[in-house]
Design an enzyme around this catalytic site. Sequence first.
Site, PDB file in Angstrom:
ATOM      1  N   ASP A   7       0.885  -1.153   0.000  1.00  0.00           N
ATOM      2  CA  ASP A   7       0.000   0.000   0.000  1.00  0.00           C
ATOM      3  C   ASP A   7       0.936   1.218   0.000  1.00  0.00           C
ATOM      4  O   ASP A   7       2.098   1.104   0.404  1.00  0.00           O
ATOM      5  CB  ASP A   7      -0.865  -0.048   1.262  1.00  0.00           C
ATOM      6  CG  ASP A   7      -1.665   1.209   1.457  1.00  0.00           C
ATOM      7  OD1 ASP A   7      -2.380   1.594   0.523  1.00  0.00           O
ATOM      8  OD2 ASP A   7      -1.577   1.811   2.551  1.00  0.00           O
ATOM      9  N   ASP A   9       0.023   5.117   0.775  1.00  0.00           N
ATOM     10  CA  ASP A   9      -0.200   6.068   1.867  1.00  0.00           C
ATOM     11  C   ASP A   9      -0.366   5.331   3.201  1.00  0.00           C
ATOM     12  O   ASP A   9      -1.266   4.506   3.349  1.00  0.00           O
ATOM     13  CB  ASP A   9      -1.455   6.899   1.548  1.00  0.00           C
ATOM     14  CG  ASP A   9      -1.852   7.825   2.686  1.00  0.00           C
ATOM     15  OD1 ASP A   9      -0.963   8.245   3.454  1.00  0.00           O
ATOM     16  OD2 ASP A   9      -3.051   8.123   2.812  1.00  0.00           O
TER      17      ASP A   9
HETATM   18  P1  B16 Z   1      -6.583  10.028  -4.429  1.00  0.00           P
HETATM   19  P2  B16 Z   1      -3.588   4.231  -0.262  1.00  0.00           P
HETATM   20  C1  B16 Z   1      -5.455   6.146  -0.437  1.00  0.00           C
HETATM   21  O1  B16 Z   1      -4.123   5.724  -0.623  1.00  0.00           O
HETATM   22  C2  B16 Z   1      -5.530   7.073   0.763  1.00  0.00           C
HETATM   23  O2  B16 Z   1      -5.225   6.359   1.968  1.00  0.00           O
HETATM   24  C3  B16 Z   1      -6.938   7.625   0.891  1.00  0.00           C
HETATM   25  O3  B16 Z   1      -7.011   8.502   1.986  1.00  0.00           O
HETATM   26  C4  B16 Z   1      -7.305   8.352  -0.421  1.00  0.00           C
HETATM   27  O4  B16 Z   1      -8.625   8.838  -0.353  1.00  0.00           O
HETATM   28  C5  B16 Z   1      -7.159   7.368  -1.582  1.00  0.00           C
HETATM   29  O5  B16 Z   1      -5.837   6.865  -1.616  1.00  0.00           O
HETATM   30  C6  B16 Z   1      -7.480   8.011  -2.932  1.00  0.00           C
HETATM   31  O6  B16 Z   1      -6.504   8.990  -3.199  1.00  0.00           O
HETATM   32  O7  B16 Z   1      -7.595  11.065  -4.089  1.00  0.00           O
HETATM   33  O8  B16 Z   1      -5.161  10.546  -4.503  1.00  0.00           O
HETATM   34  O9  B16 Z   1      -6.952   9.242  -5.665  1.00  0.00           O
HETATM   35  O10 B16 Z   1      -3.555   4.139   1.228  1.00  0.00           O
HETATM   36  O11 B16 Z   1      -4.524   3.222  -0.894  1.00  0.00           O
HETATM   37  O12 B16 Z   1      -2.224   4.233  -0.892  1.00  0.00           O
HETATM   38 MG    MG Z   2      -2.914   3.157   3.229  1.00  0.00          MG
END
Ligand code: B16
Ligand code: MG
Length: 211
Positions: A7, A9
């Site tokens: 993953d 974030d």
């Molecule tokens: P975006 P991950 C996720 O990343 C985030 O944890 C989440 O908070 C966010 O809403 C989602 O990506 C979508 O992100 O707006 O940049 O497309 O933890 O799956 O790496």
């Molecule tokens: Mg994450």
Amino acid sequence: MKAVIFDLDGVIVFTDKFHYAAWKQMADEMGIYFDEQINNRLRGVSRMESLEIILERYEGEALSAERKAELAEQKNTAYRELLKTMTPADVTDEVRTVLKELRKRGYRLAIGSSSKNAKFILEKVELTDYFDAVSDGTNITNSKPDPEVFLKAAEFLEMDPAECLVVEDAYAGIDAAKSGGMKAAGIGDAFSYEKTDYPIQTFADLLEIMR
Ligand code: B16
Ligand code: MG
């Protein structure tokens, strides 16, 4: 296991503070209450689903699909401005060392992120070359806890799901890995989740699991 799917974030980088700042700006403009606790519920959740969670506190007139898309776009523009400030220093030495060592041991490595900004983030922190494949919000229709993002990552790596370990910080991500038939290592929030196969305190613990 022959591959590791990470993953992004909450595992490799910590962009939740940027998500928070960008959503907070939008919520304040709309007069919607939003705090760090609500922000925690957005971990691993897609952009539009995140917006719906924030709108649970919205008390105005019903919003059209177009208006919601506009709000999500407004948040993303603010979020990308913040992402531009990221540098290689936003990735710890521990993460870089472990990724290099896993590769040296012959494991295939991929990213499995819900984010549509994943490739941009990897470029900013100069990690693109550390991974054999990137599966992200741009190549899926169902986000975590659906296993699609991880199944795609396995497919890109030409691996069977059973040969992959997923490393996640979010409950939704652990659920996704398990329903995709993968083993799951949980860090941060996911450390104490009962579905986590390998709870890890620090990133370097992966070197014990992937011998
Ligand atoms: P975006 P991950 C996720 O990343 C985030 O944890 C989440 O908070 C966010 O809403 C989602 O990506 C979508 O992100 O707006 O940049 O497309 O933890 O799956 O790496
Ligand atoms: Mg994450």
